[in-house]
Design a protein around this motif. Structure first.
Motif, PDB file in Angstrom:
ATOM      1  N   MET A 268     -48.354 -22.379  51.743  1.00 35.15           N
ATOM      2  CA  MET A 268     -47.846 -23.503  50.961  1.00 35.15           C
ATOM      3  C   MET A 268     -47.898 -23.211  49.469  1.00 35.15           C
ATOM      4  SD  MET A 268     -46.678 -25.810  52.958  1.00 35.15           S
ATOM      5  CE  MET A 268     -46.446 -27.152  51.807  1.00 35.15           C
ATOM      6  N   MET A 269     -48.983 -22.624  48.991  1.00 35.54           N
ATOM      7  CA  MET A 269     -49.102 -22.340  47.562  1.00 35.54           C
ATOM      8  C   MET A 269     -48.141 -21.225  47.148  1.00 35.54           C
ATOM      9  SD  MET A 269     -51.076 -24.545  46.288  1.00 35.54           S
ATOM     10  CE  MET A 269     -51.334 -23.855  44.654  1.00 35.54           C
ATOM     11  N   THR A 270     -47.901 -20.257  48.041  1.00 40.72           N
ATOM     12  CA  THR A 270     -46.920 -19.210  47.740  1.00 40.72           C
ATOM     13  C   THR A 270     -45.528 -19.824  47.614  1.00 40.72           C
ATOM     14  OG1 THR A 270     -48.246 -17.601  48.984  1.00 40.72           O
ATOM     15  CG2 THR A 270     -45.959 -17.002  48.493  1.00 40.72           C
ATOM     16  N   GLY A 271     -45.201 -20.719  48.537  1.00 39.95           N
ATOM     17  CA  GLY A 271     -43.922 -21.418  48.461  1.00 39.95           C
ATOM     18  C   GLY A 271     -43.814 -22.269  47.208  1.00 39.95           C
ATOM     19  N   LEU A 272     -44.936 -22.885  46.792  1.00 39.19           N
ATOM     20  CA  LEU A 272     -44.942 -23.673  45.561  1.00 39.19           C
ATOM     21  C   LEU A 272     -44.644 -22.779  44.355  1.00 39.19           C
ATOM     22  CD1 LEU A 272     -45.426 -26.347  44.084  1.00 39.19           C
ATOM     23  CD2 LEU A 272     -47.866 -25.777  44.021  1.00 39.19           C
ATOM     24  N   GLY A 273     -45.194 -21.550  44.372  1.00 34.69           N
ATOM     25  CA  GLY A 273     -44.912 -20.608  43.292  1.00 34.69           C
ATOM     26  C   GLY A 273     -43.428 -20.272  43.221  1.00 34.69           C
ATOM     27  N   VAL A 274     -42.824 -20.060  44.400  1.00 36.01           N
ATOM     28  CA  VAL A 274     -41.377 -19.777  44.445  1.00 36.01           C
ATOM     29  C   VAL A 274     -40.607 -20.978  43.924  1.00 36.01           C
ATOM     30  CG1 VAL A 274     -39.423 -19.276  45.964  1.00 36.01           C
ATOM     31  CG2 VAL A 274     -41.627 -18.147  46.358  1.00 36.01           C
ATOM     32  N   LEU A 275     -41.048 -22.176  44.296  1.00 38.57           N
ATOM     33  CA  LEU A 275     -40.384 -23.392  43.826  1.00 38.57           C
ATOM     34  C   LEU A 275     -40.453 -23.501  42.305  1.00 38.57           C
ATOM     35  CD1 LEU A 275     -39.002 -26.081  44.710  1.00 38.57           C
ATOM     36  CD2 LEU A 275     -41.278 -27.119  44.608  1.00 38.57           C
ATOM     37  N   LYS A 276     -41.578 -23.133  41.721  1.00 38.94           N
ATOM     38  CA  LYS A 276     -41.728 -23.180  40.273  1.00 38.94           C
ATOM     39  C   LYS A 276     -40.800 -22.174  39.589  1.00 38.94           C
ATOM     40  CE  LYS A 276     -46.449 -24.990  40.028  1.00 38.94           C
ATOM     41  NZ  LYS A 276     -46.122 -26.149  39.160  1.00 38.94           N
ATOM     42  N   ILE A 277     -40.626 -21.018  40.204  1.00 41.26           N
ATOM     43  CA  ILE A 277     -39.681 -20.038  39.659  1.00 41.26           C
ATOM     44  C   ILE A 277     -38.264 -20.594  39.720  1.00 41.26           C
ATOM     45  CG2 ILE A 277     -38.661 -17.748  40.016  1.00 41.26           C
ATOM     46  CD1 ILE A 277     -41.427 -16.822  40.978  1.00 41.26           C
ATOM     47  N   TYR A 278     -37.942 -21.249  40.821  1.00 42.51           N
ATOM     48  CA  TYR A 278     -36.623 -21.874  40.923  1.00 42.51           C
ATOM     49  C   TYR A 278     -36.484 -22.996  39.887  1.00 42.51           C
ATOM     50  CZ  TYR A 278     -32.508 -24.180  42.814  1.00 42.51           C
ATOM     51  OH  TYR A 278     -31.268 -24.738  42.952  1.00 42.51           O
ATOM     52  N   GLY A 279     -37.583 -23.692  39.614  1.00 46.54           N
ATOM     53  CA  GLY A 279     -37.560 -24.711  38.567  1.00 46.54           C
ATOM     54  C   GLY A 279     -37.269 -24.112  37.207  1.00 46.54           C
ATOM     55  N   TYR A 280     -37.745 -22.894  36.976  1.00 55.11           N
ATOM     56  CA  TYR A 280     -37.435 -22.175  35.729  1.00 55.11           C
ATOM     57  C   TYR A 280     -35.936 -21.920  35.631  1.00 55.11           C
ATOM     58  CZ  TYR A 280     -37.317 -18.269  32.410  1.00 55.11           C
ATOM     59  OH  TYR A 280     -37.026 -17.453  31.360  1.00 55.11           O
ATOM     60  N   TYR A 281     -35.330 -21.547  36.763  1.00 52.24           N
ATOM     61  CA  TYR A 281     -33.878 -21.339  36.798  1.00 52.24           C
ATOM     62  C   TYR A 281     -33.151 -22.660  36.511  1.00 52.24           C
ATOM     63  CZ  TYR A 281     -29.287 -21.142  39.064  1.00 52.24           C
ATOM     64  OH  TYR A 281     -27.954 -21.259  39.337  1.00 52.24           O
ATOM     65  N   LEU A 282     -33.621 -23.747  37.123  1.00 51.86           N
ATOM     66  CA  LEU A 282     -32.988 -25.043  36.908  1.00 51.86           C
ATOM     67  C   LEU A 282     -33.085 -25.492  35.451  1.00 51.86           C
ATOM     68  CD1 LEU A 282     -33.934 -27.279  39.990  1.00 51.86           C
ATOM     69  CD2 LEU A 282     -31.688 -26.388  39.395  1.00 51.86           C
ATOM     70  N   SER A 283     -34.162 -25.096  34.773  1.00 47.69           N
ATOM     71  CA  SER A 283     -34.335 -25.515  33.390  1.00 47.69           C
ATOM     72  C   SER A 283     -33.240 -24.972  32.486  1.00 47.69           C
ATOM     73  CB  SER A 283     -35.709 -25.080  32.864  1.00 47.69           C
ATOM     74  OG  SER A 283     -35.771 -23.671  32.707  1.00 47.69           O
ATOM     75  N   PHE A 284     -32.579 -23.888  32.904  1.00 49.34           N
ATOM     76  CA  PHE A 284     -31.466 -23.329  32.144  1.00 49.34           C
ATOM     77  C   PHE A 284     -30.131 -23.954  32.540  1.00 49.34           C
ATOM     78  CE2 PHE A 284     -34.551 -19.942  31.527  1.00 49.34           C
ATOM     79  CZ  PHE A 284     -34.351 -19.602  30.196  1.00 49.34           C
ATOM     80  N   HIS A 285     -30.010 -24.358  33.811  1.00 54.31           N
ATOM     81  CA  HIS A 285     -28.708 -24.772  34.335  1.00 54.31           C
ATOM     82  C   HIS A 285     -28.576 -26.270  34.575  1.00 54.31           C
ATOM     83  CE1 HIS A 285     -28.948 -20.465  35.276  1.00 54.31           C
ATOM     84  NE2 HIS A 285     -27.633 -20.473  35.189  1.00 54.31           N
ATOM     85  N   ASP A 286     -29.680 -27.002  34.518  1.00 50.52           N
ATOM     86  CA  ASP A 286     -29.609 -28.441  34.744  1.00 50.52           C
ATOM     87  C   ASP A 286     -29.039 -29.119  33.507  1.00 50.52           C
ATOM     88  OD1 ASP A 286     -30.145 -30.331  36.775  1.00 50.52           O
ATOM     89  OD2 ASP A 286     -31.742 -31.186  35.563  1.00 50.52           O
ATOM     90  N   PRO A 287     -28.235 -30.177  33.669  1.00 52.42           N
ATOM     91  CA  PRO A 287     -27.709 -30.886  32.504  1.00 52.42           C
ATOM     92  C   PRO A 287     -28.832 -31.404  31.613  1.00 52.42           C
ATOM     93  CG  PRO A 287     -26.591 -31.585  34.491  1.00 52.42           C
ATOM     94  CD  PRO A 287     -27.735 -30.732  34.934  1.00 52.42           C
ATOM     95  N   ILE A 288     -28.660 -31.257  30.290  1.00 56.02           N
ATOM     96  CA  ILE A 288     -29.699 -31.668  29.349  1.00 56.02           C
ATOM     97  C   ILE A 288     -29.664 -33.177  29.171  1.00 56.02           C
ATOM     98  CG2 ILE A 288     -29.706 -29.484  28.114  1.00 56.02           C
ATOM     99  CD1 ILE A 288     -27.882 -30.680  26.044  1.00 56.02           C
ATOM    100  N   PHE A 289     -30.765 -33.731  28.711  1.00 56.15           N
ATOM    101  CA  PHE A 289     -30.789 -35.153  28.403  1.00 56.15           C
ATOM    102  C   PHE A 289     -31.597 -35.368  27.142  1.00 56.15           C
ATOM    103  CE2 PHE A 289     -34.461 -34.365  31.065  1.00 56.15           C
ATOM    104  CZ  PHE A 289     -35.469 -35.101  30.481  1.00 56.15           C
ATOM    105  N   ARG A 290     -31.379 -36.485  26.510  1.00 62.86           N
ATOM    106  CA  ARG A 290     -31.999 -36.768  25.230  1.00 62.86           C
ATOM    107  C   ARG A 290     -33.233 -37.633  25.417  1.00 62.86           C
ATOM    108  NH1 ARG A 290     -29.119 -39.457  19.886  1.00 62.86           N
ATOM    109  NH2 ARG A 290     -31.020 -39.865  18.719  1.00 62.86           N
ATOM    110  N   GLU A 291     -34.305 -37.274  24.738  1.00 64.25           N
ATOM    111  CA  GLU A 291     -35.533 -38.071  24.777  1.00 64.25           C
ATOM    112  C   GLU A 291     -35.850 -38.526  23.366  1.00 64.25           C
ATOM    113  OE1 GLU A 291     -39.759 -36.433  25.026  1.00 64.25           O
ATOM    114  OE2 GLU A 291     -39.368 -37.076  27.069  1.00 64.25           O
ATOM    115  N   GLN A 292     -35.927 -39.821  23.138  1.00 63.55           N
ATOM    116  CA  GLN A 292     -36.200 -40.346  21.816  1.00 63.55           C
ATOM    117  C   GLN A 292     -37.653 -40.104  21.431  1.00 63.55           C
ATOM    118  OE1 GLN A 292     -33.995 -41.589  19.767  1.00 63.55           O
ATOM    119  NE2 GLN A 292     -32.340 -41.350  21.241  1.00 63.55           N
ATOM    120  N   GLY A 293     -37.898 -39.955  20.143  1.00 63.50           N
ATOM    121  CA  GLY A 293     -39.264 -39.778  19.665  1.00 63.50           C
ATOM    122  C   GLY A 293     -39.394 -38.506  18.858  1.00 63.50           C
TER     123      GLY A 293
END
Length: 462
Positions: A268-293
């Motif tokens: 499970m933790m190995t799979g979580l690590g892979v998921l986090k790497i995929y999250g890194y990929y998503l951080s480049f390709h996911d639509p951006i959004f604006r956060e006030q502050g």
């Protein structure tokens, strides 16, 4: 190499320390039961109680001239909890990320837009709950399908009430034949008393557990078209990939446990690590959004991409960040689990579970005892009950462990407060699905419960 002998536990149940520890546990559990009324998270009283109980265990053993056993036992229970904590953390991250990617919302949209009658949707939501809960856990599945029932039912309160009961029963029944379906089945699997594939022997009894009350309740559901709007919401980018990664992670966990005899938490933790790497990929390709502050520092994978909007300091452009998903974990549940494991472990170290095991499994017989603890789980949370049974270890066969798993996993369906799924749906459908609306159908749920136990006893020749 020498091995440390197992510590010898004393019977300290009649000592002042034993009585005080039991009183503290019961008092903490009163606060747990009154969580909704008091607004006090259930994890808080049990964490305090666990600390107090183990201080009493340490004092009790020290008074007997033993200054080592309490520490050895405490480390043993903390290790048990650590494995389950990391496993649940990984599994819950996957489920929460699927929610963030709108996987469940897309499923709900698809169901609502089909144009089914209320009775058809009643059966579809119940059936999907039974199918999904072994993978996504019974609580998450109940919340998903409860949202579908509410969206479809609109102001048809009778349908919403019966539909929610159907979802709760199906979620608990579906979670009983899979290690991923409930915390109790996960504990049994991680303990090694039942192998992964052996849980599927409970498939037919679990199906009966849901079908009998579902059939009886369906007679009150009308064959009319649902009212209300039908908004279309699509899945976010990567949602299907996350589902596939979760399934592959489950396969990896089962494989390392069955073939290499390693704890499933490693997979499970190995799979979580892979998921986090995929999250890194998503951080480049996911639509951006604006956060006030004001601009703040984020994790390294996002920091380089921070930029100002409109040339001022009024906003920040942020992308997908999986660590924000991890922050959404149900920490109250995880901390409650910590408190329960240590509370029950402390009472076991004082000798209470040995006496309880003798009373139940010695005097009543294993099959009857397992059936009764299942009924008890409708009043008391099934996590401490299953942990207590595992700690007792009353010398049961595989078929008897499966019976205990089925009973504890589904017995909570008898009352709305008997399972996490029921409590969660009471909050989601407040005022419509209530304790008393569920209680009206407890007789039907009980008939399914008894029939499922008989089915298991017959199938396995116990």
């Amino acid at each position: 190499m020498t091995t440390t002998p197992a510590p010898v536990l004393m019977d300290l149940t009649t000592s002042p320390y034993g009585y005080l520890a039991l009183l503290i546990f019961l008092l903490a559990y009163v606060f747990v039961v009154m969580e909704e009324k008091l607004g006090l998270r259930k994890s808080k009283p049990v964490i305090v109680a666990s600390g107090c109980i183990w201080i009493l265990v340490g004092l009790a053993y020290q008074q007997q001239g033993d200054s080592h056993t309490a520490g050895i036992q405490l480390r043993h229970y903390i290790l048990d909890y650590a494995e389950l904590f990391l496993f649940l953390l990984a599994a819950m991250t996957f489920v929460n990320l699927m929610e963030e990617r709108r996987v469940f919302v897309a499923l709900r949209t698809w169901l609502v837009s089909r144009g089914y009658s209320l009775r058809t949707i009643y059966w579809v939501t119940g059936g999907l709950t039974f199918i999904i809960s072994p993978i996504a856990d019974n609580l998450s599945t109940a919340l998903l399908m409860g949202a579908v029932v509410l969206a479809v039912g609109d102001h048809n309160y009778r349908f919403i009430s019966v539909g929610c009961i159907n979802v709760v029963v199906a979620a608990n029944a579906g979670g009983a034949f899979s290690p991923f379906g409930d915390i109790t089945t996960l504990m049994v699997w991680q303990k090694g008393v039942v192998e992964f594939t052996e849980f599927f022997r409970l498939l037919l009894p679990s199906l009966i557990n849901w079908l009998i009350p579902a059939l009886l309740m369906s007679l009150t559901v009308e064959r009319i078209q649902p009212a209300g709007e039908r908004r279309h919401q699509r899945m976010k980018k990567g949602g299907l990939t996350v589902v596939i990664l979760f399934l592959l992670t489950i396969v990896l966990s089962v494989t390392v446990h069955s073939q290499l005899h390693l704890p499933p938490v490693l997979g499970m933790m190995t799979g979580l690590g892979v998921l986090k790497i995929y999250g890194y990929y998503l951080s480049f390709h996911d639509p951006i959004f604006r956060e006030q502050g004001h601009i703040t520092h984020h994790h390294a994978e996002n920091t380089a991409r921070h930029s100002l909007l409109h040339g001022d300091h009024t906003g920040v452009i942020r992308r997908f960040d999986i660590f924000k998903v991890v922050e959404r974990e149900s920490w109250d549940t995880l901390m409650f689990f910590y408190g329960i494991v240590l509370c029950v472990g402390g009472l076991a170290s004082l000798g209470y579970l040995t006496g309880l095991s003798t009373l139940l499994y010695g005097n009543l017989g294993i099959n009857l005892a397992n059936g009764l603890i299942g009924l008890l789980s409708s009043l008391v949370d099934n996590i401490p009950i299953m942990f207590a049974v595992l700690t007792m270890d009353p010398g049961m066969t595989l078929q008897q462990w499966l019976l205990a798993t089925l009973a504890v996993g589904t017995g909570g369906s008898l009352l709305s407060i008997g399972s996490a799924a029921g409590v969660a749906l009471m909050g989601q459908a407040k005022g419509t699905y209530t304790f008393f609306s569920h209680l009206k159908w407890s007789w039907a749920i009980l008939s399914g419960y008894i029939a499922s136990l008989i089915c298991h006893l017959w199938l396995n020749g116990i």
